[in-house]
Design an enzyme around this catalytic site. Structure first.
Site, PDB file in Angstrom:
ATOM      1  N   ALA A  65       0.865  -1.182   0.000  1.00 14.91           N
ATOM      2  CA  ALA A  65       0.000   0.000   0.000  1.00 14.91           C
ATOM      3  C   ALA A  65       0.899   1.229   0.000  1.00 14.91           C
ATOM      4  O   ALA A  65       2.052   1.168   0.449  1.00 14.91           O
ATOM      5  CB  ALA A  65      -0.880  -0.015   1.243  1.00 14.91           C
ATOM      6  N   GLY A 110       0.593  -4.998   0.801  1.00 12.05           N
ATOM      7  CA  GLY A 110      -0.604  -4.993  -0.043  1.00 12.05           C
ATOM      8  C   GLY A 110      -0.378  -5.649  -1.401  1.00 12.05           C
ATOM      9  O   GLY A 110      -1.338  -6.099  -2.033  1.00 12.05           O
ATOM     10  N   GLU A 113      -0.882  -9.222  -0.807  1.00 10.30           N
ATOM     11  CA  GLU A 113      -2.330  -9.391  -0.566  1.00 10.30           C
ATOM     12  C   GLU A 113      -3.110  -9.358  -1.887  1.00 10.30           C
ATOM     13  O   GLU A 113      -4.069 -10.105  -2.063  1.00 10.30           O
ATOM     14  CB  GLU A 113      -2.818  -8.303   0.400  1.00 10.30           C
ATOM     15  CG  GLU A 113      -2.227  -8.484   1.786  1.00 10.30           C
ATOM     16  CD  GLU A 113      -2.532  -7.310   2.708  1.00 10.30           C
ATOM     17  OE1 GLU A 113      -2.002  -6.214   2.471  1.00 10.30           O
ATOM     18  OE2 GLU A 113      -3.312  -7.497   3.651  1.00 10.30           O
TER      19      GLU A 113
HETATM   20  N1  CAA Z   1       4.613   3.100  -0.593  1.00 10.40           N
HETATM   21  C1  CAA Z   1       5.033   4.276  -1.113  1.00 10.40           C
HETATM   22  N2  CAA Z   1       6.204   4.398  -1.784  1.00 10.40           N
HETATM   23  C2  CAA Z   1       6.968   3.297  -1.922  1.00 10.40           C
HETATM   24  C3  CAA Z   1       6.600   2.055  -1.398  1.00 10.40           C
HETATM   25  C4  CAA Z   1       5.339   1.982  -0.712  1.00 10.40           C
HETATM   26  N3  CAA Z   1       4.870   0.818  -0.213  1.00 10.40           N
HETATM   27  N4  CAA Z   1       7.554   1.146  -1.680  1.00 10.40           N
HETATM   28  C5  CAA Z   1       8.506   1.808  -2.355  1.00 10.40           C
HETATM   29  N5  CAA Z   1       8.154   3.103  -2.515  1.00 10.40           N
HETATM   30  C6  CAA Z   1       8.899   4.163  -3.185  1.00 10.40           C
HETATM   31  C7  CAA Z   1      10.109   4.601  -2.359  1.00 10.40           C
HETATM   32  O1  CAA Z   1       9.710   5.526  -1.372  1.00 10.40           O
HETATM   33  C8  CAA Z   1      10.991   5.208  -3.423  1.00 10.40           C
HETATM   34  O2  CAA Z   1      10.493   6.490  -3.739  1.00 10.40           O
HETATM   35  P1  CAA Z   1      11.544   7.708  -4.008  1.00 10.40           P
HETATM   36  O3  CAA Z   1      12.312   7.277  -5.224  1.00 10.40           O
HETATM   37  O4  CAA Z   1      10.638   8.870  -4.252  1.00 10.40           O
HETATM   38  O5  CAA Z   1      12.400   7.808  -2.796  1.00 10.40           O
HETATM   39  C9  CAA Z   1      10.707   4.311  -4.645  1.00 10.40           C
HETATM   40  O6  CAA Z   1       9.465   3.667  -4.385  1.00 10.40           O
HETATM   41  C10 CAA Z   1      11.763   3.254  -4.860  1.00 10.40           C
HETATM   42  O7  CAA Z   1      11.900   2.533  -3.642  1.00 10.40           O
HETATM   43  P2  CAA Z   1      13.313   2.251  -2.942  1.00 10.40           P
HETATM   44  O8  CAA Z   1      14.275   3.348  -3.265  1.00 10.40           O
HETATM   45  O9  CAA Z   1      13.052   1.964  -1.507  1.00 10.40           O
HETATM   46  O10 CAA Z   1      13.761   0.928  -3.731  1.00 10.40           O
HETATM   47  P3  CAA Z   1      14.745  -0.203  -3.210  1.00 10.40           P
HETATM   48  O11 CAA Z   1      15.008  -1.076  -4.398  1.00 10.40           O
HETATM   49  O12 CAA Z   1      15.903   0.367  -2.478  1.00 10.40           O
HETATM   50  O13 CAA Z   1      13.891  -1.044  -2.118  1.00 10.40           O
HETATM   51  C11 CAA Z   1      11.915  -2.171  -1.313  1.00 10.40           C
HETATM   52  C12 CAA Z   1      12.792  -1.800  -2.530  1.00 10.40           C
HETATM   53  C13 CAA Z   1      12.676  -3.154  -0.413  1.00 10.40           C
HETATM   54  C14 CAA Z   1      10.667  -2.827  -1.859  1.00 10.40           C
HETATM   55  C15 CAA Z   1      11.568  -0.894  -0.499  1.00 10.40           C
HETATM   56  O14 CAA Z   1      11.072   0.100  -1.419  1.00 10.40           O
HETATM   57  C16 CAA Z   1      10.534  -1.093   0.562  1.00 10.40           C
HETATM   58  O15 CAA Z   1      10.852  -1.614   1.610  1.00 10.40           O
HETATM   59  N6  CAA Z   1       9.291  -0.636   0.308  1.00 10.40           N
HETATM   60  C17 CAA Z   1       8.228  -0.690   1.292  1.00 10.40           C
HETATM   61  C18 CAA Z   1       7.688  -2.105   1.435  1.00 10.40           C
HETATM   62  C19 CAA Z   1       6.605  -2.131   2.491  1.00 10.40           C
HETATM   63  O16 CAA Z   1       6.813  -1.852   3.639  1.00 10.40           O
HETATM   64  N7  CAA Z   1       5.360  -2.509   2.074  1.00 10.40           N
HETATM   65  C20 CAA Z   1       4.236  -2.604   2.955  1.00 10.40           C
HETATM   66  C21 CAA Z   1       3.457  -1.344   2.892  1.00 10.40           C
HETATM   67  S1  CAA Z   1       2.190  -1.303   4.134  1.00 10.40           S
HETATM   68  C22 CAA Z   1       0.921  -2.180   3.506  1.00 10.40           C
HETATM   69  O17 CAA Z   1       0.977  -2.720   2.414  1.00 10.40           O
HETATM   70  C23 CAA Z   1      -0.284  -2.221   4.413  1.00 10.40           C
HETATM   71  C24 CAA Z   1      -1.422  -3.021   3.943  1.00 10.40           C
HETATM   72  O18 CAA Z   1      -1.412  -4.221   3.958  1.00 10.40           O
HETATM   73  C25 CAA Z   1      -2.671  -2.350   3.574  1.00 10.40           C
END
Ligand code: CAA
Length: 257
Positions: A65, A110, A113
């Site tokens: 998400a 998400g 999911e």
């Molecule tokens: N939401 C918003 N933005 C996101 C995102 C997310 N879930 N995942 C990645 N992005 C964005 C980053 O902020 C980044 O944006 P900027 O370039 O503007 O800084 C861009 O995408 C690229 O991401 P990274 O630079 O972090 O890429 P990476 O290759 O270094 O890492 C990753 C990849 C390990 C997937 C890392 O992006 C990450 O950990 N993302 C979050 C994963 C996460 O926590 N997901 C769960 C979300 S909560 C949820 O989903 C709740 C639910 O069930 C409803």
């Protein structure tokens, strides 16, 4: 509706939905859910479409998400955000045709999911899977707490949910989270072959086997078996799909559905 995030392509009787927000790793925002609901309702009204494929553009299937969109929500808004996603993913399960997740990269939070709301999952060897919500001080909100244990069993589900560990495609295959794994270069080609196979089967039978299996899973065993008997019977009789399929087999010819 004009799509900003989804790319929707039709190939014969297969619809391929690509989530196209690669700069944010295809993170799911409110706009995504509006567009996905619109796709589901359009596909429901197109009886010629036999299979849906969902995939992601770039290095992610979906990285979760949209955290930037969630961060300022209060408790009631958080629950509402959860219900919107739950509704959309449930509508994929309720869609009559098969829905395949083609997991090209990160399927996190998400994103996993969403993949679990599909009927089955075909992954690239490069795909990564996880429910990292506890790292953010959250829990899954799009029914991941409900679907994961049903798909992989309680032990592996609780391990993934509580540890936030990211696993690769081999482990996902081992625990039954994905059904097949292919090299990234051939993933879509192989998923298309699977979709074409599904599209070649009795169309009513494919829809009914999805409905009976999914509804029966949430039912008492004997009631589910009775539902099966009724739907089994509905495929028999004059000019039925079953009659054509069985006659074609006996005549050693292809069925004409
Ligand atoms: N939401 C918003 N933005 C996101 C995102 C997310 N879930 N995942 C990645 N992005 C964005 C980053 O902020 C980044 O944006 P900027 O370039 O503007 O800084 C861009 O995408 C690229 O991401 P990274 O630079 O972090 O890429 P990476 O290759 O270094 O890492 C990753 C990849 C390990 C997937 C890392 O992006 C990450 O950990 N993302 C979050 C994963 C996460 O926590 N997901 C769960 C979300 S909560 C949820 O989903 C709740 C639910 O069930 C409803």
């Amino acid at each position: 509706m004009e799509y900003e995030i989804l790319n929707v392509a039709f190939q014969d009787n297969i619809v391929i939905v690509t989530i196209n927000r690669p700069k944010a790793l295809n993170a799911l925002n409110a706009r995504f859910f509006q567009e996905m609901d619109d796709v589901v309702s359009n596909v429901t009204n197109k009886p010629e479409i036999k299979v849906m494929i969902i995939t992601g553009e770039g290095k992610a299937f979906v990285a979760g998400a949209d955290i930037a969109e969630m961060v300022d929500k209060n408790s009631a808004e958080g629950s509402e955000f959860s219900r919107i996603g739950q509704h959309t993913f449930r509508s994929l399960e309720k869609l009559k045709i098969p829905v395949i997740a083609a997991i090209n990269g990160f399927a996190l939070g998400g994103g996993l999911e969403l993949a679990m709301g599909c009927d089955f999952r075909i992954a690239s060897t490069k795909a990564k899977f996880g429910q990292p919500e506890v790292s953010l001080g959250l829990i899954p909100g799009y029914a991941g707490t409900q679907r994961l244990s049903r798909l992989v069993g309680m032990g592996d589900a609780l391990f993934l949910l509580m540890s936030a560990e990211m696993i690769g495609a081999d482990d996902a295959l081992r625990i039954g989270l994905v059904q097949k794994v292919f090299e990234p270069e051939v993933l879509m080609e192989e998923v298309m072959k699977i979709a074409q196979t599904l599209a070649s089967k009795g169309p009513q039978a494919v829809k009914k086997v999805k409905a009976v299996t999914r509804q029966g899973y949430l039912m008492d065993f004997d009631k589910g078996s009775e539902l099966e008997a009724i739907q089994f019977g509905s495929l028999f009789g004059n000019e039925s799909e079953g009659e054509e399929g069985m006659m074609a087999f006996l005549a050693k010819r292809k069925p004409n559905w």
